[in-house]
Structures are given as C-alpha cells and as structure tokens.
Design a protein around this motif. Structure first.
Motif, PDB file in Angstrom:
ATOM      1  N   GLY A 188       0.788  -1.224   0.000  1.00  0.00           N
ATOM      2  CA  GLY A 188       0.000   0.000   0.000  1.00  0.00           C
ATOM      3  C   GLY A 188       0.823   1.278   0.000  1.00  0.00           C
ATOM      4  O   GLY A 188       0.273   2.368   0.043  1.00  0.00           O
ATOM      5  N   MET A 189       2.145   1.147  -0.024  1.00  0.00           N
ATOM      6  CA  MET A 189       3.025   2.321  -0.022  1.00  0.00           C
ATOM      7  C   MET A 189       3.653   2.473  -1.398  1.00  0.00           C
ATOM      8  O   MET A 189       3.909   1.479  -2.073  1.00  0.00           O
ATOM      9  N   PRO A 190       3.925   3.708  -1.796  1.00  0.00           N
ATOM     10  CA  PRO A 190       4.686   3.883  -3.034  1.00  0.00           C
ATOM     11  C   PRO A 190       6.050   3.202  -2.916  1.00  0.00           C
ATOM     12  O   PRO A 190       6.574   3.024  -1.814  1.00  0.00           O
ATOM     13  N   LEU A 191       6.610   2.834  -4.032  1.00  0.00           N
ATOM     14  CA  LEU A 191       7.871   2.084  -4.046  1.00  0.00           C
ATOM     15  C   LEU A 191       8.971   2.810  -3.285  1.00  0.00           C
ATOM     16  O   LEU A 191       9.715   2.189  -2.518  1.00  0.00           O
ATOM     17  N   ILE A 192       9.090   4.117  -3.436  1.00  0.00           N
ATOM     18  CA  ILE A 192      10.162   4.864  -2.786  1.00  0.00           C
ATOM     19  C   ILE A 192      10.018   4.831  -1.270  1.00  0.00           C
ATOM     20  O   ILE A 192      11.001   4.684  -0.538  1.00  0.00           O
ATOM     21  N   LEU A 193       8.783   4.941  -0.774  1.00  0.00           N
ATOM     22  CA  LEU A 193       8.551   4.895   0.670  1.00  0.00           C
ATOM     23  C   LEU A 193       8.833   3.508   1.218  1.00  0.00           C
ATOM     24  O   LEU A 193       9.428   3.366   2.297  1.00  0.00           O
TER      25      LEU A 193
END
Length: 68
Positions: free
Chosen positions: A31-36
């Motif tokens: 559920g998080m963007p890849l960078i996060l």
C-alpha cells in the motif's frame, strides 16, 4: 573485525543509490509507493546491520565492570 565495520556503510549506500533509482509511485508495495517502501526497508535493515556490527565488536564481549 575490520570488514564487519564496513557493513555500516550499506544503509548509506542503500539510501543514496536506491532513492534516485526507485523514485516512482507505481508499483505499490504493501500500500506504499515504491520509494517509501524502499526507505522503510532500509530503516529496518539499518537496525539489523547495526546489531550485527555491535555483536561482532570484541569490545562488547567483555564482562561489565562490577560496581562496589
């Protein structure tokens, strides 16, 4: 022992190299963007790596001093 201390450079390199390469929103990881997700991964890995460095350090193997 000198090689174990080089492990401390891994989190620095992981963030420094990984962030510019993975700077995108898609795909989502948990559920998080890849960078996060990448940054969260390296925060956890940093704790694990520092624990390994601590346990391998001979200065931490000595018995603690007895207080009078």
């Amino acid at each position: 022992m000198p090689y174990v201390k080089w492990l401390a450079a891994l989190p620095f390199l992981g963030i420094l190299v990984g962030v510019p390469l993975l700077n995108r929103v898609e795909p989502l990881v948990l559920g998080m963007p890849l960078i996060l997700a990448w940054i969260v991964l390296w925060v956890v890995l940093t704790a694990v790596i520092m624990a390994i460095v601590y346990l391998c350090d001979p200065a931490n193997r000595d018995a603690p001093e007895q207080r009078p």
